[in-house]
Design an enzyme around this catalytic site. Sequence first.
Site, PDB file in Angstrom:
ATOM      1  N   TYR A 156     -13.030  14.978  20.170  1.00 39.02           N
ATOM      2  CA  TYR A 156     -12.589  15.248  18.792  1.00 39.02           C
ATOM      3  C   TYR A 156     -12.084  16.689  18.658  1.00 39.02           C
ATOM      4  O   TYR A 156     -11.025  16.928  18.057  1.00 39.02           O
ATOM      5  CB  TYR A 156     -13.784  14.982  17.872  1.00 39.02           C
ATOM      6  CG  TYR A 156     -13.529  15.107  16.395  1.00 39.02           C
ATOM      7  CD1 TYR A 156     -12.896  14.084  15.679  1.00 39.02           C
ATOM      8  CD2 TYR A 156     -13.954  16.234  15.688  1.00 39.02           C
ATOM      9  CE1 TYR A 156     -12.693  14.195  14.307  1.00 39.02           C
ATOM     10  CE2 TYR A 156     -13.756  16.347  14.326  1.00 39.02           C
ATOM     11  CZ  TYR A 156     -13.129  15.327  13.638  1.00 39.02           C
ATOM     12  OH  TYR A 156     -12.930  15.437  12.278  1.00 39.02           O
ATOM     13  N   ALA A 158     -10.911  18.615  21.020  1.00 38.41           N
ATOM     14  CA  ALA A 158      -9.658  18.756  21.778  1.00 38.41           C
ATOM     15  C   ALA A 158      -8.489  18.209  20.955  1.00 38.41           C
ATOM     16  O   ALA A 158      -7.417  18.827  20.880  1.00 38.41           O
ATOM     17  CB  ALA A 158      -9.759  18.011  23.110  1.00 38.41           C
TER      18      ALA A 158
HETATM   19  P1  NAP Z   1     -13.238   8.328   6.949  1.00 36.94           P
HETATM   20  O1  NAP Z   1     -13.937   8.262   5.633  1.00 36.94           O
HETATM   21  O2  NAP Z   1     -13.913   7.788   8.147  1.00 36.94           O
HETATM   22  O3  NAP Z   1     -11.800   7.636   6.771  1.00 36.94           O
HETATM   23  C1  NAP Z   1     -10.936   7.527   7.864  1.00 36.94           C
HETATM   24  C2  NAP Z   1      -9.619   6.950   7.422  1.00 36.94           C
HETATM   25  O4  NAP Z   1      -8.750   6.866   8.567  1.00 36.94           O
HETATM   26  C3  NAP Z   1      -9.719   5.548   6.859  1.00 36.94           C
HETATM   27  O5  NAP Z   1      -8.812   5.436   5.791  1.00 36.94           O
HETATM   28  C4  NAP Z   1      -9.306   4.671   8.026  1.00 36.94           C
HETATM   29  O6  NAP Z   1      -8.715   3.451   7.609  1.00 36.94           O
HETATM   30  C5  NAP Z   1      -8.261   5.533   8.685  1.00 36.94           C
HETATM   31  N1  NAP Z   1      -8.069   5.215  10.103  1.00 36.94           N
HETATM   32  C6  NAP Z   1      -8.971   5.343  11.107  1.00 36.94           C
HETATM   33  N2  NAP Z   1      -8.422   4.977  12.263  1.00 36.94           N
HETATM   34  C7  NAP Z   1      -7.143   4.592  11.997  1.00 36.94           C
HETATM   35  C8  NAP Z   1      -6.075   4.109  12.788  1.00 36.94           C
HETATM   36  N3  NAP Z   1      -6.200   3.936  14.108  1.00 36.94           N
HETATM   37  N4  NAP Z   1      -4.910   3.820  12.177  1.00 36.94           N
HETATM   38  C9  NAP Z   1      -4.766   3.989  10.841  1.00 36.94           C
HETATM   39  N5  NAP Z   1      -5.747   4.444  10.048  1.00 36.94           N
HETATM   40  C10 NAP Z   1      -6.916   4.741  10.616  1.00 36.94           C
HETATM   41  O7  NAP Z   1     -12.853   9.831   7.326  1.00 36.94           O
HETATM   42  P2  NAP Z   1     -12.774  11.169   6.453  1.00 36.94           P
HETATM   43  O8  NAP Z   1     -14.080  11.857   6.543  1.00 36.94           O
HETATM   44  O9  NAP Z   1     -12.150  10.900   5.133  1.00 36.94           O
HETATM   45  O10 NAP Z   1     -11.780  12.013   7.386  1.00 36.94           O
HETATM   46  C11 NAP Z   1     -10.393  12.111   7.147  1.00 36.94           C
HETATM   47  C12 NAP Z   1      -9.807  13.147   8.095  1.00 36.94           C
HETATM   48  O11 NAP Z   1     -10.490  14.392   7.902  1.00 36.94           O
HETATM   49  C13 NAP Z   1     -10.000  12.794   9.568  1.00 36.94           C
HETATM   50  O12 NAP Z   1      -8.867  13.208  10.311  1.00 36.94           O
HETATM   51  C14 NAP Z   1     -11.205  13.618   9.967  1.00 36.94           C
HETATM   52  O13 NAP Z   1     -11.220  13.894  11.349  1.00 36.94           O
HETATM   53  C15 NAP Z   1     -10.992  14.863   9.141  1.00 36.94           C
HETATM   54  N6  NAP Z   1     -12.197  15.646   8.919  1.00 36.94           N
HETATM   55  C16 NAP Z   1     -13.250  15.129   8.248  1.00 36.94           C
HETATM   56  C17 NAP Z   1     -14.393  15.927   8.062  1.00 36.94           C
HETATM   57  C18 NAP Z   1     -15.604  15.432   7.311  1.00 36.94           C
HETATM   58  O14 NAP Z   1     -16.589  16.194   7.252  1.00 36.94           O
HETATM   59  N7  NAP Z   1     -15.592  14.231   6.735  1.00 36.94           N
HETATM   60  C19 NAP Z   1     -14.436  17.215   8.578  1.00 36.94           C
HETATM   61  C20 NAP Z   1     -13.326  17.698   9.262  1.00 36.94           C
HETATM   62  C21 NAP Z   1     -12.214  16.909   9.422  1.00 36.94           C
HETATM   63  P3  NAP Z   1      -9.463   2.018   7.641  1.00 36.94           P
HETATM   64  O15 NAP Z   1      -9.926   1.753   6.246  1.00 36.94           O
HETATM   65  O16 NAP Z   1      -8.417   1.039   8.011  1.00 36.94           O
HETATM   66  O17 NAP Z   1     -10.579   2.107   8.629  1.00 36.94           O
END
Ligand code: NAP
Length: 249
Positions: A156, A158
């Site tokens: 992640y 990377a």
């Molecule tokens: P989340 O609640 O797990 O939601 C992930 C989203 O990505 C969902 O809408 C999911 O859609 C979609 N997704 C996953 N794999 C996919 C694929 N192969 N193709 C298309 N859509 C896909 O995550 P989140 O916490 O909101 O995170 C959003 C972003 O912020 C991510 O890039 C994460 O790495 C980054 N981030 C989050 C945090 C944190 O603390 N939460 C911190 C730093 C960075 P489905 O409904 O279809 O599964």
Amino acid sequence: MSQDLQDQRFLITGASRGIGLEIAVDLAHRGAKVAGLATRTANLAKTKIEVEAAGGSFLALEGDISQPETAQAAIDAVVSEWGGIEGLVANAGITRDNLLLRLTADDFDQVIQTNLSGAFHLLKAATKPMMRARTGRVVFIGSVVATTGNPGQANYCAAKAGLHGLARSAALELGSRGITVNVVAPGFIQTDMTDALTDEQRAAMADKIALGRPGTPGDIAGAVSFLLGPAGGYVTGQVLLVDGGLSLG
Ligand code: NAP
């Protein structure tokens, strides 16, 4: 809320929940048209309701962003529906955590293909209509751990660090065409992704946050909308940490 993005057209990947859902709704409140992508259209039902309740138009798109053809199909769909695209938010992301010695090649590749290669394919596909229009805004959702590192998240970290380099290089290449490319790097945000952590992991993380609380998806959406809106027009190639001071130590 001001309608500073009236009728502008945006694609947000991972718009079904968490940070992506909140970005979609925030943009709709600002008058934008929003296309949201998730792995299944059915997952976008809540986003559609909330975007339309905020006064925005919503286009639901389905696809796996780790597959190169998904990005081009999504951009084509937005351009065909609305005639162009002003902004892209590459937000879809996954984790497959494990300590290095137990991390499989498959878990490494899947995270790179979804979190990094997916953003590259989207950027490339969006760049063509944006270059034609000589304007565009691109935001990648990175992570604070891209700069700090995190045990158990080599794949992640990377991928997210790769987004930082991708954004800087793209900003240099595309600036003369009026296109900005930036990263918003969240800290510890309450979503399904962090709900998967143990109570101990969550408590350890929360202890390090200067502001004393985990972030909300709304905290991230505000920063993204700034970069997509009129006030963010002279910012490019930057990583904006939105982490409540988590990275300060
Ligand atoms: P989340 O609640 O797990 O939601 C992930 C989203 O990505 C969902 O809408 C999911 O859609 C979609 N997704 C996953 N794999 C996919 C694929 N192969 N193709 C298309 N859509 C896909 O995550 P989140 O916490 O909101 O995170 C959003 C972003 O912020 C991510 O890039 C994460 O790495 C980054 N981030 C989050 C945090 C944190 O603390 N939460 C911190 C730093 C960075 P489905 O409904 O279809 O599964």
